[in-house]
Design a protein around this motif. Structure first.
Motif, PDB file in Angstrom:
ATOM      1  N   GLN A   6      13.385  23.670   4.485  1.00  0.00           N
ATOM      2  CA  GLN A   6      14.429  22.639   4.470  1.00  0.00           C
ATOM      3  C   GLN A   6      14.862  22.307   3.041  1.00  0.00           C
ATOM      4  N   ASN A   7      14.483  23.165   2.087  1.00  0.00           N
ATOM      5  CA  ASN A   7      14.847  23.031   0.673  1.00  0.00           C
ATOM      6  C   ASN A   7      14.317  21.758   0.024  1.00  0.00           C
ATOM      7  N   LYS A   8      13.116  21.345   0.422  1.00  0.00           N
ATOM      8  CA  LYS A   8      12.474  20.189  -0.209  1.00  0.00           C
ATOM      9  C   LYS A   8      11.487  20.698  -1.248  1.00  0.00           C
ATOM     10  N   SER A   9      11.304  19.912  -2.298  1.00  0.00           N
ATOM     11  CA  SER A   9      10.320  20.278  -3.320  1.00  0.00           C
ATOM     12  C   SER A   9       8.933  19.875  -2.839  1.00  0.00           C
ATOM     13  N   GLU A  10       7.906  20.433  -3.474  1.00  0.00           N
ATOM     14  CA  GLU A  10       6.525  20.086  -3.088  1.00  0.00           C
ATOM     15  C   GLU A  10       6.254  18.607  -3.314  1.00  0.00           C
ATOM     16  N   GLU A  11       6.835  18.046  -4.368  1.00  0.00           N
ATOM     17  CA  GLU A  11       6.642  16.618  -4.658  1.00  0.00           C
ATOM     18  C   GLU A  11       7.253  15.749  -3.560  1.00  0.00           C
ATOM     19  N   GLU A  12       8.423  16.137  -3.063  1.00  0.00           N
ATOM     20  CA  GLU A  12       9.059  15.383  -1.979  1.00  0.00           C
ATOM     21  C   GLU A  12       8.212  15.463  -0.704  1.00  0.00           C
ATOM     22  N   ILE A  13       7.669  16.636  -0.450  1.00  0.00           N
ATOM     23  CA  ILE A  13       6.849  16.822   0.756  1.00  0.00           C
ATOM     24  C   ILE A  13       5.578  15.984   0.658  1.00  0.00           C
ATOM     25  N   THR A  14       4.910  16.026  -0.504  1.00  0.00           N
ATOM     26  CA  THR A  14       3.681  15.236  -0.649  1.00  0.00           C
ATOM     27  C   THR A  14       3.971  13.749  -0.553  1.00  0.00           C
ATOM     28  N   LYS A  15       5.113  13.330  -1.085  1.00  0.00           N
ATOM     29  CA  LYS A  15       5.484  11.912  -1.004  1.00  0.00           C
ATOM     30  C   LYS A  15       5.705  11.502   0.453  1.00  0.00           C
ATOM     31  N   SER A  16       6.349  12.385   1.233  1.00  0.00           N
ATOM     32  CA  SER A  16       6.609  12.058   2.642  1.00  0.00           C
ATOM     33  C   SER A  16       5.327  12.065   3.482  1.00  0.00           C
ATOM     34  N   LEU A  17       4.353  12.890   3.086  1.00  0.00           N
ATOM     35  CA  LEU A  17       3.087  12.939   3.833  1.00  0.00           C
ATOM     36  C   LEU A  17       2.210  11.736   3.544  1.00  0.00           C
ATOM     37  N   GLY A  18       2.312  11.186   2.354  1.00  0.00           N
ATOM     38  CA  GLY A  18       1.528  10.009   2.002  1.00  0.00           C
ATOM     39  C   GLY A  18       0.321  10.349   1.152  1.00  0.00           C
ATOM     40  N   ASN A  19      -0.516   9.372   0.973  1.00  0.00           N
ATOM     41  CA  ASN A  19      -1.715   9.498   0.151  1.00  0.00           C
ATOM     42  C   ASN A  19      -2.754  10.353   0.883  1.00  0.00           C
ATOM     43  N   PRO A  20      -3.236  11.439   0.255  1.00  0.00           N
ATOM     44  CA  PRO A  20      -4.206  12.295   0.952  1.00  0.00           C
ATOM     45  C   PRO A  20      -5.524  11.584   1.277  1.00  0.00           C
ATOM     46  N   ASN A  21      -5.931  10.635   0.432  1.00  0.00           N
ATOM     47  CA  ASN A  21      -7.173   9.902   0.713  1.00  0.00           C
ATOM     48  C   ASN A  21      -7.021   9.024   1.955  1.00  0.00           C
ATOM     49  N   GLN A  22      -5.874   8.360   2.077  1.00  0.00           N
ATOM     50  CA  GLN A  22      -5.639   7.518   3.254  1.00  0.00           C
ATOM     51  C   GLN A  22      -5.472   8.383   4.508  1.00  0.00           C
ATOM     52  N   LEU A  23      -4.795   9.513   4.350  1.00  0.00           N
ATOM     53  CA  LEU A  23      -4.672  10.441   5.480  1.00  0.00           C
ATOM     54  C   LEU A  23      -6.048  10.915   5.942  1.00  0.00           C
ATOM     55  N   ALA A  24      -6.922  11.198   4.987  1.00  0.00           N
ATOM     56  CA  ALA A  24      -8.272  11.654   5.322  1.00  0.00           C
ATOM     57  C   ALA A  24      -9.028  10.564   6.079  1.00  0.00           C
ATOM     58  N   LYS A  25      -8.880   9.313   5.664  1.00  0.00           N
ATOM     59  CA  LYS A  25      -9.544   8.218   6.374  1.00  0.00           C
ATOM     60  C   LYS A  25      -9.057   8.132   7.814  1.00  0.00           C
ATOM     61  N   GLU A  26      -7.751   8.261   8.011  1.00  0.00           N
ATOM     62  CA  GLU A  26      -7.200   8.225   9.366  1.00  0.00           C
ATOM     63  C   GLU A  26      -7.701   9.409  10.193  1.00  0.00           C
ATOM     64  N   LEU A  27      -7.722  10.574   9.582  1.00  0.00           N
ATOM     65  CA  LEU A  27      -8.178  11.769  10.298  1.00  0.00           C
ATOM     66  C   LEU A  27      -9.659  11.671  10.658  1.00  0.00           C
ATOM     67  N   LEU A  28     -10.466  11.130   9.733  1.00  0.00           N
ATOM     68  CA  LEU A  28     -11.897  10.940  10.022  1.00  0.00           C
ATOM     69  C   LEU A  28     -12.082   9.951  11.173  1.00  0.00           C
ATOM     70  N   ALA A  29     -11.341   8.849  11.122  1.00  0.00           N
ATOM     71  CA  ALA A  29     -11.456   7.849  12.193  1.00  0.00           C
ATOM     72  C   ALA A  29     -11.052   8.462  13.535  1.00  0.00           C
ATOM     73  N   THR A  30      -9.956   9.206  13.543  1.00  0.00           N
ATOM     74  CA  THR A  30      -9.502   9.845  14.783  1.00  0.00           C
ATOM     75  C   THR A  30     -10.523  10.857  15.280  1.00  0.00           C
ATOM     76  N   TYR A  31     -11.079  11.642  14.365  1.00  0.00           N
ATOM     77  CA  TYR A  31     -12.074  12.652  14.749  1.00  0.00           C
ATOM     78  C   TYR A  31     -13.299  11.999  15.375  1.00  0.00           C
ATOM     79  N   TYR A  32     -13.827  10.956  14.721  1.00  0.00           N
ATOM     80  CA  TYR A  32     -15.031  10.311  15.247  1.00  0.00           C
ATOM     81  C   TYR A  32     -14.753   9.579  16.560  1.00  0.00           C
ATOM     82  N   LEU A  33     -13.560   9.012  16.714  1.00  0.00           N
ATOM     83  CA  LEU A  33     -13.221   8.363  17.987  1.00  0.00           C
ATOM     84  C   LEU A  33     -13.126   9.389  19.110  1.00  0.00           C
ATOM     85  N   GLU A  34     -12.544  10.548  18.824  1.00  0.00           N
ATOM     86  CA  GLU A  34     -12.482  11.604  19.839  1.00  0.00           C
ATOM     87  C   GLU A  34     -13.889  12.090  20.187  1.00  0.00           C
TER      88      GLU A  34
END
Length: 186
Positions: A39-67
């Motif tokens: 979609q012609n986005k830069s890596e910086e734009e993509i990382t900004k749209s994905l959010g903070n990797p540490n916060q994403l990891a916390k959400e993913l860990l919580a989801t994994y343990y709940l499952e």
């Protein structure tokens, strides 16, 4: 932050997950980057749209343990899920930990009371062995009645424990969804 930095931070934050699970998650995020580049986005734009990797990891860990708790609800899995959800934010320390401690207290009190009632005839017999002059029919029949009440309480606590455990899992899922939803609006 570029793609490699983002993925490295995410991988480092997900070290508590099994290797295969981490590999799948990182593969999914690599696909996000590939789609973004199409979609012609830069890596910086993509990382900004994905959010903070540490916060994403916390959400993913919580989801994994709940499952994991939903598929195999052992005590260890429940504790891991509670701590993972608490890790989503400081506010969760109060919102999740307080009900968890209250539920554990209720469950322990019920099981201990049921167990104590159930062994009351043993205590009566021990009392008679050491102090034979204290035999009393009222004590004997009371201990038998307490045994019945204790058995009923233990049976009831089995169902109450299951019910509270399912309620806690639903509450943790709700809390994770609330945190995720709150973060998306920021």
């Amino acid at each position: 932050m570029n793609k490699n930095q983002f993925l490295n931070k995410l991988d480092k934050s997900l070290q508590r997950l099994p290797y295969e699970e981490r590999k799948d998650i990182l593969h999914d995020f690599q696909e996000h980057f590939e789609i973004g580049k199409e979609q012609n986005k830069s890596e910086e734009e993509i990382t900004k749209s994905l959010g903070n990797p540490n916060q994403l990891a916390k959400e993913l860990l919580a989801t994994y343990y709940l499952e994991k708790v939903e598929s195999s609800s052992s005590t260890a899995n429940i504790f891991r899920a509670v701590w993972a959800v608490i890790g989503l934010g400081f506010f969760n320390l109060v919102i999740v930990l307080a009900p968890f401690v209250a539920i554990v207290g209720i469950i322990l009190a019920g099981w201990i009371t049921g167990g104590a009632f159930t062994i009351s005839p043993l205590l009566f017999l021990i009392n008679i062995i050491f102090f034979p002059d204290t035999f009393n029919y009222l004590d004997m029949f009371s201990s038998i009645a307490l045994t019945g009440a204790g058995l009923l309480l233990i049976i009831g606590m089995y169902y109450v424990t299951k019910w509270l455990q399912n309620g806690l899992i639903r509450y943790l899922n709700y809390n994770v969804q609330l945190v995720k939803g709150g973060m998306k609006s920021d």
